[in-house]
Design a protein around this motif. Structure first.
Motif, PDB file in Angstrom:
ATOM      1  N   GLY A 178      -2.770 -10.741   6.115  1.00  0.00           N
ATOM      2  CA  GLY A 178      -3.051 -11.873   5.245  1.00  0.00           C
ATOM      3  C   GLY A 178      -4.164 -11.629   4.253  1.00  0.00           C
ATOM      4  N   VAL A 179      -4.376 -10.382   3.876  1.00  0.00           N
ATOM      5  CA  VAL A 179      -5.458 -10.033   2.945  1.00  0.00           C
ATOM      6  C   VAL A 179      -4.926  -9.854   1.527  1.00  0.00           C
ATOM      7  N   PHE A 180      -3.744  -9.243   1.388  1.00  0.00           N
ATOM      8  CA  PHE A 180      -3.148  -9.062   0.071  1.00  0.00           C
ATOM      9  C   PHE A 180      -2.831 -10.434  -0.530  1.00  0.00           C
ATOM     10  N   GLY A 181      -3.437 -10.710  -1.676  1.00  0.00           N
ATOM     11  CA  GLY A 181      -3.187 -11.982  -2.351  1.00  0.00           C
ATOM     12  C   GLY A 181      -4.037 -13.120  -1.843  1.00  0.00           C
ATOM     13  N   PHE A 182      -4.797 -12.883  -0.776  1.00  0.00           N
ATOM     14  CA  PHE A 182      -5.665 -13.911  -0.201  1.00  0.00           C
ATOM     15  C   PHE A 182      -7.048 -13.309   0.066  1.00  0.00           C
ATOM     16  N   GLY A 183      -7.663 -12.842  -0.989  1.00  0.00           N
ATOM     17  CA  GLY A 183      -8.959 -12.188  -0.899  1.00  0.00           C
ATOM     18  C   GLY A 183      -8.945 -10.853  -1.614  1.00  0.00           C
ATOM     19  N   LEU A 184      -7.878 -10.090  -1.389  1.00  0.00           N
ATOM     20  CA  LEU A 184      -7.701  -8.821  -2.092  1.00  0.00           C
ATOM     21  C   LEU A 184      -6.596  -9.038  -3.128  1.00  0.00           C
ATOM     22  N   ASN A 185      -7.012  -9.423  -4.338  1.00  0.00           N
ATOM     23  CA  ASN A 185      -6.056  -9.876  -5.340  1.00  0.00           C
ATOM     24  C   ASN A 185      -5.846  -8.878  -6.477  1.00  0.00           C
ATOM     25  N   ASP A 186      -6.911  -8.225  -6.881  1.00  0.00           N
ATOM     26  CA  ASP A 186      -6.835  -7.304  -8.009  1.00  0.00           C
ATOM     27  C   ASP A 186      -6.108  -6.022  -7.607  1.00  0.00           C
ATOM     28  N   GLU A 187      -5.220  -5.563  -8.480  1.00  0.00           N
ATOM     29  CA  GLU A 187      -4.421  -4.375  -8.175  1.00  0.00           C
ATOM     30  C   GLU A 187      -5.300  -3.153  -7.935  1.00  0.00           C
ATOM     31  N   ALA A 188      -6.343  -3.005  -8.736  1.00  0.00           N
ATOM     32  CA  ALA A 188      -7.234  -1.850  -8.572  1.00  0.00           C
ATOM     33  C   ALA A 188      -7.950  -1.902  -7.227  1.00  0.00           C
ATOM     34  N   ASP A 189      -8.325  -3.116  -6.780  1.00  0.00           N
ATOM     35  CA  ASP A 189      -8.993  -3.254  -5.480  1.00  0.00           C
ATOM     36  C   ASP A 189      -8.029  -2.948  -4.335  1.00  0.00           C
ATOM     37  N   MET A 245       3.836  -0.958  -4.284  1.00  0.00           N
ATOM     38  CA  MET A 245       2.737  -0.126  -4.758  1.00  0.00           C
ATOM     39  C   MET A 245       3.026   1.340  -4.449  1.00  0.00           C
ATOM     40  N   SER A 246       2.998   2.172  -5.463  1.00  0.00           N
ATOM     41  CA  SER A 246       3.316   3.591  -5.259  1.00  0.00           C
ATOM     42  C   SER A 246       2.279   4.274  -4.371  1.00  0.00           C
ATOM     43  N   ILE A 247       1.039   3.796  -4.418  1.00  0.00           N
ATOM     44  CA  ILE A 247      -0.036   4.439  -3.660  1.00  0.00           C
ATOM     45  C   ILE A 247       0.214   4.367  -2.159  1.00  0.00           C
ATOM     46  N   ILE A 248       0.772   3.253  -1.687  1.00  0.00           N
ATOM     47  CA  ILE A 248       0.982   3.117  -0.244  1.00  0.00           C
ATOM     48  C   ILE A 248       2.046   4.089   0.239  1.00  0.00           C
ATOM     49  N   LEU A 249       3.032   4.379  -0.619  1.00  0.00           N
ATOM     50  CA  LEU A 249       4.080   5.325  -0.246  1.00  0.00           C
ATOM     51  C   LEU A 249       3.595   6.766  -0.352  1.00  0.00           C
ATOM     52  N   GLN A 250       2.525   6.988  -1.111  1.00  0.00           N
ATOM     53  CA  GLN A 250       1.939   8.317  -1.204  1.00  0.00           C
ATOM     54  C   GLN A 250       1.056   8.628   0.011  1.00  0.00           C
TER      55      GLN A 250
END
Length: 221
Positions: free
Chosen positions: A142-153, A187-192
């Motif tokens: 529950g962090v993505f979009g609810f505290g961790l919102n910015d793509e760079a973050d 997100m491509s980074i998670i698959l990397q």
């Protein structure tokens, strides 16, 4: 009826009642907002904990994910985000050989974290506090979009998590499909950095009935 069966029945009735209250408050936001204004903080905190615990995704966390982690013969687990309804999560590890740690960027949330095993920092900077390759499991629910919102973050957070995980360490990501746009698989980074794990006793991409919340289970590449 035996005492054990009466307790099970009582627990189910309480869960059903709490879930009904949560649904009612969701359907009538004016009532929910009024309750938030009127109720004293301790009662509000208690009610929030009960309502959140009744959610299917929280039940899955408490009934399956946490016990599975605690059952490991040894290791360290980092849980991201502390709220009144997560303050009891450390109890699964009281008789476990797995160390349970917590982190939250808000200093006030430390009261709900694990005593003496809590970091006050954002998950995107966790690698400045936790030694490299020292964690066996990181749970980010529950962090993505609810505290961790910015793509760079989000990218920084995933890189930092990968840095502190042991080789083949596990990452559990819980995210909400509604509203759209929070899917970490986009997100491509998670698959990397990670790949879906088949080492858990449930599907790598687990959907639950009665909620749009989804759990993805990864292993560090």
């Amino acid at each position: 009826m035996s005492q054990h069966n009466r307790q099970i029945s009582s627990d189910k009735d309480a869960t059903s009642l709490t879930y009904s209250i949560r649904q009612t408050l969701s359907n009538f936001p004016i009532i929910r907002q009024s309750a938030e204004l009127i109720l004293p903080s301790p009662l509000k905190s208690w009610l929030t904990s009960k309502l959140m615990s009744a959610r299917p995704d929280r039940q899955f966390m408490e009934s399956y994910i946490l016990p599975q982690i605690a059952a490991a013969p040894k290791g360290k687990c980092l849980f991201v985000g502390c709220q009144p309804y997560t303050r009891h999560y450390g109890t699964w590890f009281m008789s476990s050989s797995v160390e349970f740690w917590t982190t939250d960027i808000d200093p006030d949330s430390a009261q709900w974290g694990e005593p003496h095993r809590h970091y006050i920092c954002g998950i995107e900077a966790i690698d400045a506090y936790v030694p490299a390759h020292s964690m066996d499991v990181v749970v980010m629910n529950g962090v993505f979009g609810f505290g961790l919102n910015d793509e760079a973050d989000k990218v920084k957070a995933l890189q930092a998590i990968h840095h502190i995980l042991k080789p083949q360490g596990h990452l559990v990501v819980g995210w909400n499909g509604d509203p759209p746009g929070q899917n970490p698989l986009n997100m491509s980074i998670i698959l990397q950095l990670f790949k879906h794990s088949t080492r858990w006793p449930f599907a790598p991409h687990t959907t639950l009935e009665g909620t749009t919340h989804i759990y993805d289970f990864f292993t560090a590449s």
